[in-house]
Enzyme design. Structure first.
Site, PDB file in Angstrom:
ATOM      1  N   ARG A 246       0.451  -1.072  -0.413  1.00  0.00           N
ATOM      2  CA  ARG A 246      -0.409  -0.464   0.002  1.00  0.00           C
ATOM      3  C   ARG A 246       0.593   1.295   0.006  1.00  0.00           C
ATOM      4  O   ARG A 246       0.588   2.451  -0.479  1.00  0.00           O
ATOM      5  CB  ARG A 246      -0.900   0.136   1.216  1.00  0.00           C
ATOM      6  CG  ARG A 246      -1.960  -0.600   0.759  1.00  0.00           C
ATOM      7  CD  ARG A 246      -2.763  -1.300   2.303  1.00  0.00           C
ATOM      8  NE  ARG A 246      -3.178   0.370   2.563  1.00  0.00           N
ATOM      9  CZ  ARG A 246      -4.322   0.452   4.072  1.00  0.00           C
ATOM     10  NH1 ARG A 246      -4.250  -0.644   5.245  1.00  0.00           N
ATOM     11  NH2 ARG A 246      -4.490   1.515   4.371  1.00  0.00           N
TER      12      ARG A 246
ATOM     13  N   CYS B  51      -0.184   5.958   9.448  1.00  0.00           N
ATOM     14  CA  CYS B  51      -1.001   4.952   8.720  1.00  0.00           C
ATOM     15  C   CYS B  51      -1.838   4.801   8.274  1.00  0.00           C
ATOM     16  O   CYS B  51      -2.632   5.932   7.006  1.00  0.00           O
ATOM     17  CB  CYS B  51      -1.190   4.239  10.239  1.00  0.00           C
ATOM     18  SG  CYS B  51      -2.347   3.921  11.166  1.00  0.00           S
TER      19      CYS B  51
END
Length: 281
Positions: A178, A237
């Site tokens: 990601r 995050c």
């Protein structure tokens, strides 16, 4: 060796029933798992525990997932859960170490000093055959007084400044695919990739068997990802959950957390005025 941030199942078992101890189940699961912390809490939880729902006890008006609750919200919700001033807290979750770190960070940001995470979480507690309860909790209300310490939070502008001048390392706890932009984000409407100039340390690299790695192993992991523990670190995050695990790891390894970027990729990846890079750090 347990620190002031962590406690063991043996220690918790010895303290259960102490009226000055609040035990908090912080279990939360990613939206695509089909698991729900509140439902699992009613099925089985550590005796005397209450359930802290990070999606509900949050700044729900922000438009971003489970953002840090405002003072009034936290005071009301903590009090209703029977978690009050002068108490010490132990937090656990079903996965061993996941959302427990988020609640640990939330309480510390609001001035709580006596708060620890249960090593191994509910999974370890169950594996050891320790007692469980089912059903809803019925705590006696208490008074909780929040005292927000802004140093625990890194704003969008502070993250931008750190990336521009290098005053702090911005470290992203999302999975590597990601971060590189090779995998889509689990939330719709977000671009893939990372903040230009940020570093990547996937939280799975700092956790093993549902527990944080040892301080020495953490130091090696930070070094392997080119992160300098002698310099300030801002953690980020996808939505502020694994960033809290990373903040815990930084502290346990002897580093300094400059703040957790609460908006994280849910904010940055959804704003056209925030640049996005792809590929490795």
């Amino acid at each position: 060796m347990p620190t002031h941030n962590l406690t063991t199942t043996d220690e918790l078992a010895a303290e259960l029933g102490d009226p000055s101890l609040g035990v908090i189940d912080a279990s939360w699961h990613l939206p695509n798992t089909g698991r729900f912390g509140a439902a699992e809490f009613r099925q089985a939880h550590i005796p005397g525990a209450v359930f802290f729902d990070i999606d509900r006890i949050a700044d729900v008006e922000s438009g971003l997932p489970h953002m840090l609750p405002k003072s009034g919200t936290l005071a009301k919700e903590m009090g209703a859960l029977g978690l009050g001033d002068g108490m010490r807290f132990v937090i656990y979750d079903a996965l061993g170490l996941f959302a427990a770190a988020r609640v640990w960070w939330t309480l510390r940001a609001y001035g709580v000093t006596e708060v620890r995470i249960l090593e191994g979480g509910l999974a370890k507690w169950k594996h050891e055959g320790r007692p469980l309860e089912s059903g809803d909790a019925h705590p006696k209300p208490r008074v909780f007084t929040p005292r927000l310490d802004e140093s625990f939070i890194a704003s969008l502008d502070e993250v931008r400044a750190a990336l521009a001048d290098g005053s702090a390392q911005v470290v992203d706890a999302r999975p590597a695919d990601r971060f590189r932009g090779d995998a889509p984000e689990p939330r719709e409407g977000l671009r893939s990739g990372h903040m230009p100039g940020s570093l990547n340390l996937p939280f799975v690299d700092i956790v093993e068997h549902g527990r944080l790695k040892s301080p020495e192993a953490l130091k090696e992991t930070f070094a392997a990802h080119k992160i300098d523990l002698m310099k300030p670190i801002i953690t980020t995050c996808g939505s502020g959950v694994s960033a809290a695990i990373l903040a815990l790891a930084v502290e346990e390894a002897g580093g300094k957390v400059e703040g957790l970027y609460d908006g994280s990729w849910a904010e940055w990846g959804g704003r056209e005025d925030c640049p996005v890079a792809t590929g490795p750090a």
